[in-house]
Structure formats: C-alpha cells, structure tokens
Design a protein around this motif. Sequence first.
Motif, PDB file in Angstrom:
ATOM      1  N   LYS A 124     -17.711 -28.878 -36.580  1.00  0.00           N
ATOM      2  CA  LYS A 124     -17.564 -30.388 -36.262  1.00  0.00           C
ATOM      3  C   LYS A 124     -18.975 -30.736 -35.481  1.00  0.00           C
ATOM      4  CE  LYS A 124     -12.494 -29.946 -36.301  1.00  0.00           C
ATOM      5  NZ  LYS A 124     -11.338 -30.026 -35.506  1.00  0.00           N
ATOM      6  N   ASN A 125     -19.591 -29.939 -35.062  1.00  0.00           N
ATOM      7  CA  ASN A 125     -20.602 -30.484 -34.236  1.00  0.00           C
ATOM      8  C   ASN A 125     -22.004 -30.758 -34.953  1.00  0.00           C
ATOM      9  OD1 ASN A 125     -18.781 -30.092 -32.012  1.00  0.00           O
ATOM     10  ND2 ASN A 125     -20.012 -28.475 -30.897  1.00  0.00           N
ATOM     11  N   CYS A 156     -25.512 -31.165 -33.298  1.00  0.00           N
ATOM     12  CA  CYS A 156     -26.147 -30.480 -32.182  1.00  0.00           C
ATOM     13  C   CYS A 156     -27.464 -29.809 -32.757  1.00  0.00           C
ATOM     14  CB  CYS A 156     -25.198 -29.400 -31.740  1.00  0.00           C
ATOM     15  SG  CYS A 156     -24.700 -28.108 -33.082  1.00  0.00           S
ATOM     16  N   GLU A 209     -17.125 -34.237 -31.752  1.00  0.00           N
ATOM     17  CA  GLU A 209     -17.689 -32.979 -31.156  1.00  0.00           C
ATOM     18  C   GLU A 209     -17.224 -32.603 -29.746  1.00  0.00           C
ATOM     19  OE1 GLU A 209     -21.757 -33.530 -33.332  1.00  0.00           O
ATOM     20  OE2 GLU A 209     -22.015 -34.229 -31.166  1.00  0.00           O
ATOM     21  N   TYR A 227     -17.961 -29.808 -26.488  1.00  0.00           N
ATOM     22  CA  TYR A 227     -18.850 -29.040 -25.617  1.00  0.00           C
ATOM     23  C   TYR A 227     -18.677 -28.499 -24.619  1.00  0.00           C
ATOM     24  CZ  TYR A 227     -21.862 -31.264 -29.040  1.00  0.00           C
ATOM     25  OH  TYR A 227     -22.902 -31.680 -30.364  1.00  0.00           O
ATOM     26  N   LYS A 262     -24.417 -29.871 -25.343  1.00  0.00           N
ATOM     27  CA  LYS A 262     -25.100 -30.105 -26.609  1.00  0.00           C
ATOM     28  C   LYS A 262     -26.227 -29.231 -26.714  1.00  0.00           C
ATOM     29  CE  LYS A 262     -26.355 -33.793 -29.412  1.00  0.00           C
ATOM     30  NZ  LYS A 262     -26.284 -35.418 -29.917  1.00  0.00           N
TER      31      LYS A 262
END
Length: 465
Positions: free
Chosen positions: A95-96, A99, A388, A390, A418
């Motif tokens: 999903k990130n 990054c 996202e 983190y 991140k």
Amino acid sequence: MITSKVFQRSFSKYGFLCSESKNPFKRTWDTIAKELPAIFGLNNKISNYPEHADIVVIGGGYIGSSVAYWLKTKAGHGLSVIVLEKDPTYAAARKNISCGSLTQHFSLPENIYLSQHSAEFLRNVKDNLGPNVDLKYVPKGHLLLACEEHAEKLEQNVNVQREYGIRNELLSAKEIKNKFPWINTDDVKLGCLGYESEGTFDSLALLGGLVKKSLDMGAIYIHAEVTGFELEKQRDVLMEGITPGSFERINKVMYRTPDNEEHSIKFAACILAAGHESSQVAQLAKIGNGDGLLAIPLPIEKRDSDVYSIENMTKTTGLNTPLVMDTSGVWIRKDSLGSNLLCGAVPLLSQSATGQFGDEYIDKIIKPSLLNRIPQCNLAQVTSIATESYDYCHYDDTGILGPHSYHNNLYIAAGFGKQGCQHAPGIGRGIAELIVDGQYISTDFTRLGFDRFLTDNPLIESNIY
C-alpha cells in the motif's frame, strides 16, 4: 516458510509498473493478494521450528530484511539468523506506493550518510541482490521549496549537504519559474534542486530482492507473531541506576504461528524492526512499563497518510517534472511514465493536529496547496488511491538505531517513517556492524540511539516539513 524460487517468480511477475493502466495500483494489489498465500508459502508448515539462533530479527520488512541480508553477507554461515514476520503478504508495503523515493535533501549528517549509502547500494543492486532484481529506477530532480520564513534554514542545509559532496543548486523564485513555468512562485523565496541520486524506484522489488537474497544465504523466515520475551536474572551484572543483583537479560522470544502453535527461540541478540508495532513489542520486554531505564517507552506510533492521484496533469508539467516538496508540507511527483501526478502530505507529529480526515482533508489541506502551487489543477480530478502507514518517532521525528540502554542485546531499528525504505540498506549495514564488529565501522550512528531519550537530546531533521 517462504521458498526462494517462488518468491523470485512473484516479484518478477508482479513488480509495480505504474504505467500499465489508468489506475494500476488497485489491479496490481488485487492480483498479488489472490496469489500470495501460495507464492509466499503460507500453506507450508515448518516441520521443526528452531529452538536456538544467534540472531532473531523481529520484522521482515525493508529494514528487518536488510538486517538479515547484511548479517549473512558479513558473517555467512557463522551466524544463524531467523526473521519473524507477522504478515508475509507484506500488505502494508504494497500500500505504501510513494515510499520508493531516493533523495539526499537532509540536514542531519546521519540521514545524509544513509541516503548516500542507499544510492550506492541501489546503483549496484544487481551485484548486491542478483541479476533478476529490477528496481525500475527513474532519475528525477527533487525540488524543495521554502517561503521567506524558512529560506535561511534551507540555505544553511544546502551548505551542510555540499560539505558531504551532494550536488544541488539553490534557485531564486525567478529561476524556479524559468525552469518550471507551471509552478506558482509568488510565495516562494528560495528553492533547492537536487540533481544526483534523486529519483523513484520500485520499493516492492527492493523488498523482494532483500528477502530472496537473505533466504539464499541461509536466513530463515517464519510466519509468526511475537507474544513475549523470557528474561533471565544476571546477578553478576552491575549497571548504574540498577539495584545490584536485579538486572534481567532477555534471552528468549516467544511467538505464535497462524495455527496458534506456541514456540520460542533462545538467542544471543535480537533486532527489533517491527515498524509501527515496535513500541508494543518493546513493552513485552518491559520497555515503557518497567522501572528505571525501563520506564521510558519506545516513542514510536503509527502515522497514516493518504496518497492522491491528480488526473492527466503531466501534460501541463511535462516529462521533466521533479519531485516537489511544497512549503505546505505537500509533496508532488510524477506517476512514473503515466500521465497523472501523485501527491500527499508529510504526516504530522500529532495525528490529530488538523482534526480533518477524508474529503474534508482533501478540500481544506490538499486541494488548496495544489491550487496554490499549480494553478492549472483547478479543473483536475483529485482522487484518493491509497492510505500509507508509517512508523513515526513522535519524540523528534528521527529514526532509532542501536542497542537499548538497558537491554544491550536488543537492537532497535525503527521509527524512520517514510524514509525507512530508502534508508534500509544503510540501517541494516549499521546493525550488522554493531553485532559482527562490535562497533560502527562505515558510519557512526551513535546519535540515533535510544540514549538520546534519556538525556532529552532530540535530533531534528529540518529538511522535512
């Protein structure tokens, strides 16, 4: 347990290609989600769970897998390494999507060193991780904007960066406008454009390469959730502030497998790289709920940040669209080879600071910043495409690296937010040096350690809004 051949096929087949469709992310994630139970060997049960290991790594993401990679690279079969990963589908990593950015726009020397090492590691990724690892690296300029209030600080940071050999250029508002006519510079005093080691890469391909290489070198990955630690009294250990004879050393980690079986591993050293869950895992070792040095918690919390797609805007911004960090804290970058822009905002130290979420956040935070910086966005459709998550260090927004002040065989590698993906190669190498060599060899990251919480000495990265 994950098998190397199947893992390799998964990442070569399903690597992120941001230009495949109008909104490729959902299609890619849906495909991976259906295939991963077999791809990652989640249906395979380990017949004999190890009871002993030299090193246990809690968390098999970017940082945890980098630690495993560097430990095996430096020590080979001389160290047995076990990685406990709660979710081998790596749902959070998938999903990130933002990054995978490489930048050297930092003010702290530690972050500069980590970014430089990452640039070198990624530049030679096929030598480091294997010829089949394709990061799809796309060089991009990185433009950091500053208003009148922050212009002097930006200039100071650029001077620091140049001392470390970073190539960048300070630009006046007029120069920015000449290079990028689509940027509104009315409220911009100064900008810094980075040229070298600035760009985007496939973060999932990096993760896959780290895991596969670690497996090939003998690391063992186990699908499990940590449930506790066993502490053993060391009556002969004397430590300042600790009552003689009361020191307890962690020497065993307990974990639960998906089929609810309970197991334990006795270890010499443990690395905590569990992302935003690191604080909860640390509490199992009495960090944050004990006495004395154990009374101070690990200041890591989960931070969520939405990523938005701005439809068909690269027709306006052009092929050389840099990654822009706006004065508002909103970032903007090109969607690889596609026609859309991606944008988001740097998560705040206090998640509830704005009191706004969802559509209200888009209307009151994201859109005003976009329209101010790129007026041509007034007719563009802005759509939320991902959330996202983190691991942010809410003490000073800087990562934590090194042994715990009480549990000196528990090494922390978390809280990098991140930047955790980009910094992972250097973080893993630093931890491996501490364990194998007994000290930092390549770069001294002592200031990133847990001790700064004891002395109340925050490390502020002033080049991230």
